[in-house]
Design a protein around this motif. Structure first.
Motif, mmCIF file in Angstrom:
data_model
loop_
_atom_site.group_PDB
_atom_site.id
_atom_site.type_symbol
_atom_site.label_atom_id
_atom_site.label_comp_id
_atom_site.label_asym_id
_atom_site.label_seq_id
_atom_site.Cartn_x
_atom_site.Cartn_y
_atom_site.Cartn_z
ATOM 1 N N LYS A 32 43.458 39.537 50.992
ATOM 2 C CA LYS A 32 44.529 40.444 50.570
ATOM 3 C C LYS A 32 44.495 40.626 49.046
ATOM 4 O O LYS A 32 44.628 41.742 48.538
ATOM 5 C CB LYS A 32 45.870 39.826 51.005
ATOM 6 N N ALA A 33 44.276 39.525 48.318
ATOM 7 C CA ALA A 33 44.233 39.593 46.850
ATOM 8 C C ALA A 33 43.023 40.420 46.389
ATOM 9 O O ALA A 33 43.128 41.228 45.465
ATOM 10 C CB ALA A 33 44.171 38.181 46.274
ATOM 11 N N ILE A 34 41.891 40.246 47.060
ATOM 12 C CA ILE A 34 40.691 41.025 46.694
ATOM 13 C C ILE A 34 40.950 42.516 46.941
ATOM 14 O O ILE A 34 40.630 43.364 46.111
ATOM 15 C CB ILE A 34 39.454 40.559 47.507
ATOM 16 N N ALA A 35 41.543 42.810 48.104
ATOM 17 C CA ALA A 35 41.802 44.218 48.450
ATOM 18 C C ALA A 35 42.726 44.855 47.408
ATOM 19 O O ALA A 35 42.493 45.984 46.966
ATOM 20 C CB ALA A 35 42.408 44.312 49.848
ATOM 21 N N ALA A 36 43.759 44.113 46.986
ATOM 22 C CA ALA A 36 44.700 44.657 45.995
ATOM 23 C C ALA A 36 43.970 44.897 44.671
ATOM 24 O O ALA A 36 44.164 45.919 44.010
ATOM 25 C CB ALA A 36 45.866 43.690 45.799
ATOM 26 N N ARG A 37 43.119 43.974 44.306
ATOM 27 C CA ARG A 37 42.391 44.082 43.034
ATOM 28 C C ARG A 37 41.438 45.281 43.025
ATOM 29 O O ARG A 37 41.281 45.967 42.032
ATOM 30 C CB ARG A 37 41.611 42.782 42.828
ATOM 31 N N LEU A 38 40.787 45.539 44.170
ATOM 32 C CA LEU A 38 39.772 46.591 44.217
ATOM 33 C C LEU A 38 40.309 47.929 44.730
ATOM 34 O O LEU A 38 39.585 48.914 44.737
ATOM 35 C CB LEU A 38 38.604 46.158 45.120
ATOM 36 N N GLY A 39 41.555 47.935 45.195
ATOM 37 C CA GLY A 39 42.093 49.159 45.806
ATOM 38 C C GLY A 39 41.477 49.401 47.172
ATOM 39 O O GLY A 39 41.272 50.543 47.588
ATOM 40 N N TYR A 40 41.155 48.328 47.888
ATOM 41 C CA TYR A 40 40.558 48.417 49.215
ATOM 42 C C TYR A 40 41.640 48.175 50.283
ATOM 43 O O TYR A 40 42.737 47.712 49.989
ATOM 44 C CB TYR A 40 39.487 47.325 49.388
ATOM 45 N N GLY A 135 36.615 50.200 59.737
ATOM 46 C CA GLY A 135 35.824 50.002 58.514
ATOM 47 C C GLY A 135 34.778 51.083 58.292
ATOM 48 O O GLY A 135 33.976 50.988 57.376
ATOM 49 N N LYS A 136 34.820 52.140 59.123
ATOM 50 C CA LYS A 136 33.687 53.069 59.052
ATOM 51 C C LYS A 136 33.619 53.863 57.741
ATOM 52 O O LYS A 136 32.549 54.264 57.330
ATOM 53 C CB LYS A 136 33.607 53.951 60.296
ATOM 54 N N SER A 137 34.765 54.030 57.056
ATOM 55 C CA SER A 137 34.707 54.717 55.751
ATOM 56 C C SER A 137 34.458 53.727 54.617
ATOM 57 O O SER A 137 34.518 54.091 53.449
ATOM 58 C CB SER A 137 36.016 55.458 55.494
ATOM 59 N N ARG A 138 34.225 52.502 54.942
ATOM 60 C CA ARG A 138 34.009 51.390 53.989
ATOM 61 C C ARG A 138 35.249 51.213 53.101
ATOM 62 O O ARG A 138 36.315 51.704 53.433
ATOM 63 C CB ARG A 138 32.699 51.563 53.238
ATOM 64 N N GLY A 139 35.108 50.433 52.000
ATOM 65 C CA GLY A 139 36.303 50.171 51.184
ATOM 66 C C GLY A 139 37.283 49.256 51.900
ATOM 67 O O GLY A 139 38.495 49.408 51.775
ATOM 68 N N VAL A 140 36.742 48.284 52.686
ATOM 69 C CA VAL A 140 37.634 47.342 53.377
ATOM 70 C C VAL A 140 37.238 45.898 53.077
ATOM 71 O O VAL A 140 36.062 45.593 52.828
ATOM 72 C CB VAL A 140 37.649 47.518 54.925
ATOM 73 N N VAL A 141 38.245 45.049 53.101
ATOM 74 C CA VAL A 141 38.027 43.604 53.062
ATOM 75 C C VAL A 141 38.519 43.120 54.418
ATOM 76 O O VAL A 141 39.701 43.273 54.749
ATOM 77 C CB VAL A 141 38.846 42.917 51.957
ATOM 78 N N MET A 142 37.598 42.594 55.232
ATOM 79 C CA MET A 142 37.972 42.203 56.595
ATOM 80 C C MET A 142 37.748 40.705 56.746
ATOM 81 O O MET A 142 36.691 40.197 56.379
ATOM 82 C CB MET A 142 37.089 42.981 57.572
ATOM 83 N N MET A 227 39.477 34.007 42.709
ATOM 84 C CA MET A 227 39.335 35.409 42.328
ATOM 85 C C MET A 227 38.328 35.570 41.182
ATOM 86 O O MET A 227 37.497 36.475 41.207
ATOM 87 C CB MET A 227 40.708 35.972 41.927
ATOM 88 N N GLU A 228 38.389 34.660 40.202
ATOM 89 C CA GLU A 228 37.418 34.718 39.094
ATOM 90 C C GLU A 228 35.999 34.572 39.630
ATOM 91 O O GLU A 228 35.088 35.287 39.251
ATOM 92 C CB GLU A 228 37.671 33.570 38.113
ATOM 93 N N TRP A 229 35.856 33.610 40.538
ATOM 94 C CA TRP A 229 34.554 33.356 41.166
ATOM 95 C C TRP A 229 34.078 34.609 41.903
ATOM 96 O O TRP A 229 32.936 35.037 41.777
ATOM 97 C CB TRP A 229 34.706 32.178 42.127
ATOM 98 N N PHE A 230 35.009 35.228 42.659
ATOM 99 C CA PHE A 230 34.638 36.399 43.455
ATOM 100 C C PHE A 230 34.250 37.576 42.561
ATOM 101 O O PHE A 230 33.281 38.288 42.834
ATOM 102 C CB PHE A 230 35.780 36.820 44.395
ATOM 103 N N MET A 231 35.020 37.801 41.483
ATOM 104 C CA MET A 231 34.751 38.976 40.654
ATOM 105 C C MET A 231 33.385 38.867 39.973
ATOM 106 O O MET A 231 32.721 39.876 39.748
ATOM 107 C CB MET A 231 35.878 39.206 39.632
ATOM 108 N N ARG A 232 32.967 37.624 39.668
ATOM 109 C CA ARG A 232 31.605 37.452 39.119
ATOM 110 C C ARG A 232 30.572 37.902 40.151
ATOM 111 O O ARG A 232 29.641 38.624 39.846
ATOM 112 C CB ARG A 232 31.357 35.983 38.738
ATOM 113 N N LEU A 233 30.779 37.472 41.398
ATOM 114 C CA LEU A 233 29.867 37.848 42.483
ATOM 115 C C LEU A 233 29.889 39.365 42.706
ATOM 116 O O LEU A 233 28.846 40.001 42.863
ATOM 117 C CB LEU A 233 30.307 37.124 43.772
ATOM 118 N N PHE A 234 31.090 39.926 42.687
ATOM 119 C CA PHE A 234 31.248 41.366 42.917
ATOM 120 C C PHE A 234 30.490 42.173 41.848
ATOM 121 O O PHE A 234 29.791 43.139 42.155
ATOM 122 C CB PHE A 234 32.745 41.707 42.902
#
Ligand code: DC
Length: 243
Positions: A32-40, A135-142, A227-234
């Motif tokens: 949920k936090a990732i989706a909010a951060r990325l607008g997903y 998820g077919k239009s992508r832009g999802v965190v599932m 989240m810091e860890w994830f954003m580096r990966l992203f």
């Protein structure tokens, strides 16, 4: 995060972020936090298995904790699942046949029966098809158990989350107690461990780490650290979203 950063994150080509792992690892909170951060869009697939389980419980297909598979399968065509965004929660609520069930799917009764229901091949076929559609239009965190392996094997980022079972039980216990549920820590830990076993050893789509998934053990990490860890990966994977 600032508006500029949100805009920067949203500019990249939208991808699918698949988060699998053990129960009560904080997958949904993190997704949920990732989706909010990325607008997903965030999709909690565990909620879908829980919603089918609740429906089965209230329609006589589960009695004294025993799941009658044939009855569950016979009910499937009558079950229509949808998510609607709830701005207060900053996430989508789940509805079954138009009825809001978000508040009723996380009880210990549903938790104790959901492994049996999610092991039924017809249940999985129905929910996986729905998840692929969402998820077919992508832009999802599932988040779930089989997202990176079965639902979206082509997801651009796959995470496999894990944490110590005692830490996970404590988190679920605190969550349920905060809601006023009279549960014991021992009962929750038994449930967490038995769901791990059931999720890993069922015949259809068992929980397993996709070969290209990145492992995140968050036993001792805050959501901010994750989240810091994830954003580096992203950033590494997309070369964008410099925020
Ligand atoms: O994430 P959760 O604990 O709310 O999920 C509830 C149950 O649903 C879990 O015990 C396993 C099942 N599940 C599944 O089999 N496949 C998924 N993609 C998501 C959940």
């Amino acid at each position: 995060m600032s508006d500029t950063n949100t805009a920067a994150a949203a500019k990249h080509r939208k991808i699918i972020i698949a988060i699998d792992g053990f129960s009560s690892c904080g997958k949904s909170t993190f997704a949920k936090a990732i989706a909010a951060r990325l607008g997903y869009i965030f999709i909690d697939t565990g909620a879908m298995y829980r919603a089918v389980t609740l429906y089965a419980l209230t329609h006589g297909a589960i009695r004294s904790g025993i799941v009658d598979e044939e009855r569950v399968v016979a009910l499937l065509d009558a079950i229509s699942i949808a998510f609607r965004f709830n701005p207060e929660r900053g996430a989508s609520d789940i509805y079954v046949n138009g009825e809001l069930v978000e508040g009723r799917i996380r009880t210990i009764e549903v938790s104790n029966c959901v492994s049996g229901v999610s092991a039924i091949p017809e249940v999985r076929a129905k929910l996986v098809a729905l998840q692929q559609q969402m998820g077919k239009s992508r832009g999802v965190v599932m988040d779930g158990r089989d997202i990176g392996t079965v639902v979206f094997p082509d997801a651009e980022i796959k995470l496999f989350m894990t944490a110590d079972p005692a830490v996970r039980a404590r988190r679920r216990y605190d969550e349920l107690r905060a809601k006023g549920d009279e549960v014991s820590l021992e009962e929750i830990e038994r449930n967490v461990r038995s769901r791990d076993e059931a999720d890993m050893h069922r015949a259809v789509s068992p929980l397993r780490q996709a070969p290209d998934a990145v492992v995140l053990d968050n036993s001792h990490m805050s959501v901010e650290e994750q989240m810091e860890w994830f954003m580096r990966l992203f950033r590494e994977r997309t070369g964008e979203g410099n925020c």
